[in-house]
Design a protein around this motif. Structure first.
Motif, PDB file in Angstrom:
ATOM      1  N   ALA A 164     -20.751 -20.672 -15.973  1.00  0.00           N
ATOM      2  CA  ALA A 164     -19.750 -20.420 -15.146  1.00  0.00           C
ATOM      3  C   ALA A 164     -18.596 -21.207 -15.496  1.00  0.00           C
ATOM      4  N   PHE A 165     -18.458 -22.089 -16.576  1.00  0.00           N
ATOM      5  CA  PHE A 165     -17.460 -23.097 -16.816  1.00  0.00           C
ATOM      6  C   PHE A 165     -17.198 -23.085 -18.180  1.00  0.00           C
ATOM      7  N   ASN A 166     -15.839 -23.398 -18.585  1.00  0.00           N
ATOM      8  CA  ASN A 166     -15.545 -23.564 -20.011  1.00  0.00           C
ATOM      9  C   ASN A 166     -15.146 -25.089 -20.156  1.00  0.00           C
ATOM     10  N   PHE A 167     -15.576 -25.639 -21.187  1.00  0.00           N
ATOM     11  CA  PHE A 167     -15.500 -27.095 -21.522  1.00  0.00           C
ATOM     12  C   PHE A 167     -14.809 -27.271 -22.688  1.00  0.00           C
ATOM     13  N   SER A 168     -13.858 -28.420 -22.755  1.00  0.00           N
ATOM     14  CA  SER A 168     -13.072 -28.572 -23.979  1.00  0.00           C
ATOM     15  C   SER A 168     -12.522 -30.153 -23.700  1.00  0.00           C
ATOM     16  N   TYR A 169     -12.094 -30.681 -24.869  1.00  0.00           N
ATOM     17  CA  TYR A 169     -11.540 -31.750 -24.832  1.00  0.00           C
ATOM     18  C   TYR A 169     -10.318 -32.101 -26.019  1.00  0.00           C
ATOM     19  N   THR A 170      -9.563 -32.999 -25.793  1.00  0.00           N
ATOM     20  CA  THR A 170      -8.544 -33.191 -26.846  1.00  0.00           C
ATOM     21  C   THR A 170      -8.152 -34.680 -26.897  1.00  0.00           C
ATOM     22  N   LEU A 171      -7.438 -34.970 -27.976  1.00  0.00           N
ATOM     23  CA  LEU A 171      -6.879 -36.349 -28.273  1.00  0.00           C
ATOM     24  C   LEU A 171      -5.412 -36.318 -28.297  1.00  0.00           C
ATOM     25  N   LEU A 172      -4.763 -37.275 -27.589  1.00  0.00           N
ATOM     26  CA  LEU A 172      -3.350 -37.323 -27.526  1.00  0.00           C
ATOM     27  C   LEU A 172      -2.587 -38.543 -27.821  1.00  0.00           C
ATOM     28  N   ASP A 173      -1.432 -38.697 -28.494  1.00  0.00           N
ATOM     29  CA  ASP A 173      -0.916 -39.953 -28.944  1.00  0.00           C
ATOM     30  C   ASP A 173      -0.335 -40.362 -27.814  1.00  0.00           C
ATOM     31  N   SER A 174       0.175 -39.805 -26.711  1.00  0.00           N
ATOM     32  CA  SER A 174       0.868 -40.160 -25.487  1.00  0.00           C
ATOM     33  C   SER A 174       0.656 -39.307 -24.525  1.00  0.00           C
ATOM     34  N   TYR A 175       1.063 -40.012 -23.157  1.00  0.00           N
ATOM     35  CA  TYR A 175       1.053 -39.226 -21.886  1.00  0.00           C
ATOM     36  C   TYR A 175       1.931 -38.123 -22.002  1.00  0.00           C
ATOM     37  N   ASP A 176       3.225 -38.030 -22.701  1.00  0.00           N
ATOM     38  CA  ASP A 176       4.019 -36.957 -22.625  1.00  0.00           C
ATOM     39  C   ASP A 176       4.086 -36.047 -23.716  1.00  0.00           C
ATOM     40  N   GLN A 177       3.092 -36.277 -24.538  1.00  0.00           N
ATOM     41  CA  GLN A 177       2.778 -35.502 -25.808  1.00  0.00           C
ATOM     42  C   GLN A 177       2.453 -34.032 -25.271  1.00  0.00           C
ATOM     43  N   GLU A 178       3.181 -32.765 -25.734  1.00  0.00           N
ATOM     44  CA  GLU A 178       2.877 -31.830 -25.316  1.00  0.00           C
ATOM     45  C   GLU A 178       1.399 -31.452 -25.729  1.00  0.00           C
ATOM     46  N   ILE A 179       0.445 -30.698 -24.916  1.00  0.00           N
ATOM     47  CA  ILE A 179      -0.939 -30.408 -25.262  1.00  0.00           C
ATOM     48  C   ILE A 179      -0.804 -29.142 -25.803  1.00  0.00           C
ATOM     49  N   THR A 180      -0.784 -28.718 -27.177  1.00  0.00           N
ATOM     50  CA  THR A 180      -0.847 -27.599 -27.900  1.00  0.00           C
ATOM     51  C   THR A 180      -2.178 -26.958 -28.088  1.00  0.00           C
ATOM     52  N   GLU A 181      -2.185 -25.720 -28.384  1.00  0.00           N
ATOM     53  CA  GLU A 181      -3.299 -24.884 -28.551  1.00  0.00           C
ATOM     54  C   GLU A 181      -4.302 -25.362 -29.740  1.00  0.00           C
ATOM     55  N   ASP A 182      -3.614 -26.059 -30.837  1.00  0.00           N
ATOM     56  CA  ASP A 182      -4.418 -26.456 -31.776  1.00  0.00           C
ATOM     57  C   ASP A 182      -5.125 -27.706 -31.821  1.00  0.00           C
ATOM     58  N   LYS A 183      -4.744 -28.372 -30.587  1.00  0.00           N
ATOM     59  CA  LYS A 183      -5.427 -29.933 -30.272  1.00  0.00           C
ATOM     60  C   LYS A 183      -6.461 -29.697 -29.362  1.00  0.00           C
TER      61      LYS A 183
ATOM     62  N   LEU B 158     -10.763 -34.720 -21.176  1.00  0.00           N
ATOM     63  CA  LEU B 158     -11.913 -33.684 -20.858  1.00  0.00           C
ATOM     64  C   LEU B 158     -11.320 -32.673 -19.840  1.00  0.00           C
ATOM     65  N   SER B 159     -11.831 -31.678 -20.180  1.00  0.00           N
ATOM     66  CA  SER B 159     -11.081 -30.521 -19.180  1.00  0.00           C
ATOM     67  C   SER B 159     -12.369 -29.352 -18.938  1.00  0.00           C
ATOM     68  N   VAL B 160     -12.610 -28.978 -17.798  1.00  0.00           N
ATOM     69  CA  VAL B 160     -13.709 -28.123 -17.462  1.00  0.00           C
ATOM     70  C   VAL B 160     -13.048 -27.321 -16.405  1.00  0.00           C
ATOM     71  N   LEU B 161     -13.102 -25.950 -16.842  1.00  0.00           N
ATOM     72  CA  LEU B 161     -12.391 -24.964 -16.068  1.00  0.00           C
ATOM     73  C   LEU B 161     -13.615 -23.926 -15.228  1.00  0.00           C
ATOM     74  N   ASP B 162     -13.365 -24.055 -13.950  1.00  0.00           N
ATOM     75  CA  ASP B 162     -14.545 -22.949 -13.318  1.00  0.00           C
ATOM     76  C   ASP B 162     -13.817 -21.872 -13.280  1.00  0.00           C
ATOM     77  N   THR B 163     -14.411 -20.878 -13.900  1.00  0.00           N
ATOM     78  CA  THR B 163     -14.100 -19.433 -14.405  1.00  0.00           C
ATOM     79  C   THR B 163     -14.074 -18.541 -13.044  1.00  0.00           C
ATOM     80  N   ARG B 164     -14.889 -19.171 -11.940  1.00  0.00           N
ATOM     81  CA  ARG B 164     -15.000 -18.487 -10.722  1.00  0.00           C
ATOM     82  C   ARG B 164     -13.727 -18.555  -9.981  1.00  0.00           C
ATOM     83  N   GLN B 165     -13.237 -19.821  -9.747  1.00  0.00           N
ATOM     84  CA  GLN B 165     -12.165 -19.973  -8.794  1.00  0.00           C
ATOM     85  C   GLN B 165     -10.792 -20.159  -9.611  1.00  0.00           C
TER      86      GLN B 165
END
Length: 425
Positions: free
Chosen positions: A88-107, A143-150
């Motif tokens: 029911a969930f999609n899980f992913s994580y990413t590493l960023l160099d700053s708080y204002d860095q754009e989160i791009t798909e390749d990350k 870390l990001s977890v998406l509830d695909t139901r809501q």
């Protein structure tokens, strides 16, 4: 070792192609929006679900430093919802160099069921080793977890390196079942296991201090600061043997006492995060009491009788009094769970605002501050509370409220709502 922005071939082999495509689409649309105008950065992500009273999941990243620029990331998802399905969930994580860095798909690094290191009754646990470039000064794990139901998006981030972080601990604390200790507090006399990357010996210090209650948001005078801080050297102990934390206060664990990095754990009474007794209840009602009411409660010999009279006198209705008591101490419990550091959660600035104002409608994190937004459809009608981030050796998540007399009208309005039983969270 593969780059952290890549998915291994073995991971792709084990993932169902349809599931992989669905996960990628969800991550793209929910993490990056539907138009190019809405750039997604850590600063623009709304993390209000992190503090919601109705969250289905609780996220935590526990970093353990293994070498100078290497970290083991224990990414734990607490199953607050009863018997949730992993699918029911999609899980992913990413590493960023700053708080204002754009989160791009390749990350984005997708996580599948094959990436689980543990699946217990209460936790899904992912474990990843990351090596940071030597020349980076800032690195944030998200870390990001998406509830695909809501379509709810649960987020949690932590600075691995940065200007507000000392060295990360080179040890970890674990429950008996091997799941990493994912709280900042533990009830006294309970035990944990400690595991270190620096050898079998771990050193501990104990601080038996009790902190005062914070001033309200419109009080601009400096807060009380203890003139002396008692520290008790508890000496060395051996890793992987259950360690009981018997005294109420907080402990600080290190593998190398010449370094600043370490692990802080608050020890609390056996009823925490709930209220222990009538004496503590008297202290806690200070946020919605007048000074005269609170002084009378403190001076009363029979605290239970005085509190009964206090609630009835305040609400003028027994049924309303019961509802206010139930909701107020539920807020206390949430504040203790969410915001305890070396202070009990209800004694922190964020805990105080959370109790009186309720969960924020929007939460945004910046490198140097955390901003809560309440109410209003227009910017002019919104109320914002800004918590300044303070560098602290005990915790990388220490925040103090930027106080202002401008908060007085909304603060008194919400206290009045409490006292009349009209709060609605």
């Amino acid at each position: 070792m593969a780059k952290v922005s890549e998915i291994s071939e073995s991971q792709l082999d084990h993932m169902n192609p349809g599931k992989l495509l669905l996960t990628a689409l969800f991550c793209f649309f929910f993490l990056f929006g539907f138009t190019a105008k809405a750039q997604r950065t850590l600063e623009t992500l709304d993390q209000s679900l992190r503090y919601s009273r109705y969250s289905r999941l609780g996220l935590k990243i526990i970093p353990i430093q293994t070498r100078t620029n290497s970290f083991k990331l224990l990414m734990q998802v607490e199953k607050i919802e009863q018997n949730p399905s992993f699918d029911a969930f999609n899980f992913s994580y990413t590493l960023l160099d700053s708080y204002d860095q754009e989160i791009t798909e390749d990350k984005i690094i997708l996580l599948s069921e094959n990436d689980l290191s543990m699946d217990t009754e209460r936790h899904w646990v992912f474990e990843k080793e990351v090596i940071l470039p030597e020349d980076v000064d800032t690195q944030i794990a998200l870390l990001s977890v998406l509830d695909t139901r809501q379509g709810d998006e649960y987020l949690y981030h932590i600075d691995l390196k940065g200007s507000y972080v000392y060295d990360q601990p080179r040890l970890g604390a674990f429950y008996a079942n091997g799941v990493a200790f994912d709280q900042t507090y533990i009830n006294q006399s309970q035990s944990l296991l400690f595991d270190s990357f620096d050898g079998p010996s771990i050193h501990s210090f104990f601080y038996p201090i009790d902190f005062s209650i914070p001033y309200p948001p419109m009080e601009t005078r400096p807060a009380n600061v203890p003139k002396e801080l008692e520290v008790i050297d508890k000496g060395d102990f051996v890793e992987n043997i259950p360690r009981s934390l018997d005294e109420e206060g907080y402990y600080f664990f290190q593998t190398d006492t010449s370094e600043l990095g370490g692990l802080m754990i608050k020890t609390t009474h056996e009823a925490f995060p709930k209220v222990k007794d009538w004496e503590e209840m008297v202290d806690i009602v200070t946020y919605i009491s007048t000074r005269k009411e609170h002084e009378e409660l403190l001076e009363a010999e029979d605290k239970k009788k005085a509190l009964d009279e206090y609630w009835i006198g305040m609400t003028r209705n027994p049924d309303t009094a019961k509802e206010v008591i139930r909701e107020y101490f539920r807020q206390i419990e949430f504040a203790n769970i969410l915001f305890t550091d070396f202070k009990e959660g209800w004694k922190t600035d964020r805990g105080m605002v959370y109790i009186v104002m309720g969960p924020p409608n929007e939460v945004n994190f910046f490198e140097d501050r955390e901003v809560w937004t309440y109410g209003g459809d227009s910017q002019a009608s919104k109320i914002k509370f800004t918590f300044a981030r303070i560098k602290n050796v005990l915790t990388p998540h220490y925040y103090t409220l930027n106080r202002s007399r401008a908060y007085q009208p909304i603060w008194f309005k919400n206290i009045s709502e409490w006292r009349n039983g009209r709060m609605a969270f």
